[in-house]
Design a protein around this motif. Structure first.
Motif, mmCIF file in Angstrom:
data_model
loop_
_atom_site.group_PDB
_atom_site.id
_atom_site.type_symbol
_atom_site.label_atom_id
_atom_site.label_comp_id
_atom_site.label_asym_id
_atom_site.label_seq_id
_atom_site.Cartn_x
_atom_site.Cartn_y
_atom_site.Cartn_z
ATOM 1 N N ALA A 189 8.373 23.482 41.980
ATOM 2 C CA ALA A 189 7.386 22.404 41.899
ATOM 3 C C ALA A 189 5.999 23.022 41.815
ATOM 4 N N GLY A 190 5.050 22.224 41.309
ATOM 5 C CA GLY A 190 3.673 22.689 41.241
ATOM 6 C C GLY A 190 3.367 23.396 39.950
ATOM 7 N N GLY A 191 2.402 24.292 40.022
ATOM 8 C CA GLY A 191 1.997 25.000 38.808
ATOM 9 C C GLY A 191 1.060 24.160 37.963
ATOM 10 N N ALA A 192 1.155 24.330 36.658
ATOM 11 C CA ALA A 192 0.266 23.635 35.722
ATOM 12 C C ALA A 192 1.045 23.268 34.479
ATOM 13 N N LEU A 193 0.446 22.386 33.680
ATOM 14 C CA LEU A 193 1.057 21.966 32.423
ATOM 15 C C LEU A 193 0.238 22.455 31.235
ATOM 16 N N ASP A 194 -0.427 23.591 31.395
ATOM 17 C CA ASP A 194 -1.208 24.121 30.282
ATOM 18 C C ASP A 194 -0.300 24.818 29.278
ATOM 19 N N VAL A 195 -0.858 25.179 28.149
ATOM 20 C CA VAL A 195 -0.057 25.756 27.060
ATOM 21 C C VAL A 195 0.643 27.046 27.470
ATOM 22 N N PRO A 196 -0.038 28.021 28.092
ATOM 23 C CA PRO A 196 0.675 29.256 28.467
ATOM 24 C C PRO A 196 1.826 29.004 29.429
ATOM 25 N N THR A 197 1.646 28.077 30.384
ATOM 26 C CA THR A 197 2.715 27.789 31.341
ATOM 27 C C THR A 197 3.902 27.143 30.651
ATOM 28 N N LEU A 198 3.645 26.167 29.795
ATOM 29 C CA LEU A 198 4.741 25.528 29.064
ATOM 30 C C LEU A 198 5.479 26.540 28.191
ATOM 31 N N GLU A 199 4.750 27.425 27.568
ATOM 32 C CA GLU A 199 5.400 28.421 26.715
ATOM 33 C C GLU A 199 6.300 29.336 27.546
ATOM 34 N N ARG A 200 5.811 29.784 28.699
ATOM 35 C CA ARG A 200 6.640 30.631 29.573
ATOM 36 C C ARG A 200 7.870 29.873 30.050
ATOM 37 N N ALA A 201 7.690 28.608 30.357
ATOM 38 C CA ALA A 201 8.812 27.807 30.839
ATOM 39 C C ALA A 201 9.913 27.737 29.786
ATOM 40 N N TYR A 202 9.561 27.333 28.581
ATOM 41 C CA TYR A 202 10.579 27.176 27.539
ATOM 42 C C TYR A 202 11.231 28.507 27.191
ATOM 43 N N LEU A 213 12.166 24.478 48.241
ATOM 44 C CA LEU A 213 11.847 24.531 46.821
ATOM 45 C C LEU A 213 10.607 25.395 46.624
ATOM 46 N N PRO A 214 10.652 26.402 45.768
ATOM 47 C CA PRO A 214 9.461 27.221 45.531
ATOM 48 C C PRO A 214 8.289 26.372 45.046
ATOM 49 N N TRP A 215 7.113 26.617 45.618
ATOM 50 C CA TRP A 215 5.898 25.941 45.181
ATOM 51 C C TRP A 215 5.069 26.925 44.365
ATOM 52 N N LEU A 216 4.668 26.510 43.180
ATOM 53 C CA LEU A 216 3.923 27.374 42.274
ATOM 54 C C LEU A 216 2.450 26.998 42.267
ATOM 55 N N ASP A 217 1.584 27.980 42.334
ATOM 56 C CA ASP A 217 0.174 27.786 42.037
ATOM 57 C C ASP A 217 -0.029 28.026 40.542
ATOM 58 N N PRO A 218 -1.084 27.449 39.949
ATOM 59 C CA PRO A 218 -1.311 27.678 38.525
ATOM 60 C C PRO A 218 -1.324 29.171 38.191
ATOM 61 N N GLY A 219 -0.559 29.535 37.162
ATOM 62 C CA GLY A 219 -0.486 30.924 36.744
ATOM 63 C C GLY A 219 0.635 31.714 37.369
ATOM 64 N N ASP A 220 1.276 31.170 38.418
ATOM 65 C CA ASP A 220 2.385 31.886 39.047
ATOM 66 C C ASP A 220 3.568 31.999 38.095
ATOM 67 N N PRO A 221 4.329 33.098 38.177
ATOM 68 C CA PRO A 221 5.546 33.193 37.361
ATOM 69 C C PRO A 221 6.620 32.248 37.875
ATOM 70 N N PHE A 222 7.520 31.857 37.001
ATOM 71 C CA PHE A 222 8.636 31.013 37.399
ATOM 72 C C PHE A 222 9.724 31.853 38.061
ATOM 73 N N PRO A 223 10.440 31.264 39.012
ATOM 74 C CA PRO A 223 11.650 31.938 39.484
ATOM 75 C C PRO A 223 12.660 32.016 38.337
ATOM 76 N N PRO A 224 13.598 32.947 38.382
ATOM 77 C CA PRO A 224 14.643 32.977 37.356
ATOM 78 C C PRO A 224 15.414 31.664 37.330
ATOM 79 N N ALA A 225 15.853 31.260 36.151
ATOM 80 C CA ALA A 225 16.533 29.978 35.987
ATOM 81 C C ALA A 225 17.764 29.855 36.869
ATOM 82 N N PHE A 226 18.459 30.973 37.117
ATOM 83 C CA PHE A 226 19.694 30.897 37.900
ATOM 84 C C PHE A 226 19.445 30.515 39.356
ATOM 85 N N GLN A 227 18.191 30.524 39.803
ATOM 86 C CA GLN A 227 17.872 30.134 41.166
ATOM 87 C C GLN A 227 17.718 28.614 41.326
#
Length: 253
Positions: free
Chosen positions: A35-48, A7-21
């Motif tokens: 897994a990992g990363g952050a729950l800040d506003v920019p990250t949540l916005e990129r996720a959605y 499973l890809p592990w994300l550090d805060p600020g890392d881009p997400f893998p494409p959804a198809f992965q």
């Protein structure tokens, strides 16, 4: 763990893998992407924007998901069953009852945190999620739809909005049908603003009974990318929006 299950592990600020992965149905957690990363506003916005959402339990790292197929409620297909139609008629006619948007977001998300998802025994809205979505709300990206009866918050839901993309998150009720009334209000609001669908993330019998259905993730992600660029609506509920529900086809008895 086999290489195929890494499973890809994300550090805060890392881009997400494409959804198809995201893991597929042959793997232990279909839809799990990273897994990992952050729950800040920019990250949540990129996720959605990428068709990705967080979902994890207490004691787990942040887990990011993109399910395939995706459960979506098209606002033209909302099933306003006879019993709910009658409930809404009484609600709209009663001066003690009203729909409010963003009046008590904190109260809504905390009430939702005490309401397990269908088929689950515990909550996924852990304290870190509550804080994250309160910040998302403060940034104008999350909203609450609230059913008020006799001056008390009786039920509601919260959602995310990017442009004309709306993502339903969770709902709760403290009175019969109060959460369904809130969902009906959200559908009416979306129809009034030409918002065609509400993301429901995962399939449940309750959502299916209200007209939600599954679509391929690829189609969902493409639709979000296009709709998120459109101007966002003003989040207020006007009583005239209830008329939108009268335009829906009546479900078969």
């Amino acid at each position: 763990m086999s290489p195929s299950l890494r499973l890809p592990w994300l550090d805060p600020g890392d881009p997400f893998p494409p959804a198809f992965q995201a893991w597929d149905a042959s793997q232990p957690a279909p839809g799990l992407l990273a897994a990992g990363g952050a729950l800040d506003v920019p990250t949540l916005e990129r996720a959605y924007q990428g068709g990705i959402f967080p979902w994890f339990s207490e004691g787990q790292p942040i887990l990011w998901w993109s399910t395939d197929p995706r459960m979506v409620l098209f606002t033209a297909e909302f099933k306003l069953h006879r019993s709910l139609r009658k409930t809404l008629q009484r609600f709209v006619a009663d001066p003690r009852c009203e729909i409010r948007f963003d009046h008590d977001f904190a109260g809504v998300i905390r009430a939702c945190a005490g309401t397990p998802r269908e088929g689950q025994s515990g909550t996924w809205i852990v304290p870190d999620m509550v804080r994250a979505y309160e910040a998302f709300y403060a940034a104008g990206r999350a909203h609450s739809v609230e059913t008020w009866i006799d001056g008390r918050l009786a039920g509601g839901l919260y959602c995310v909005n990017l442009g004309q993309a709306v993502f339903g998150e969770s709902m709760f009720t403290h009175a019969p049908d109060a959460s369904k009334i809130a969902l009906a209000a959200l559908v009416a609001f979306c129809r009034a603003h030409r918002i065609e669908c509400i993301d429901c993330q995962q399939n449940t019998r309750h959502l299916a009974s209200l007209g939600a259905r599954e679509i391929p993730r690829q189609a969902f992600v493409a639709a979000v990318a296009e709709r998120a660029r459109r101007p966002a609506p003003r989040w207020e509920f006007l009583p005239v929006y209830w008329r939108e529900l009268s335009l829906l086809p009546k479900p078969a008895a």
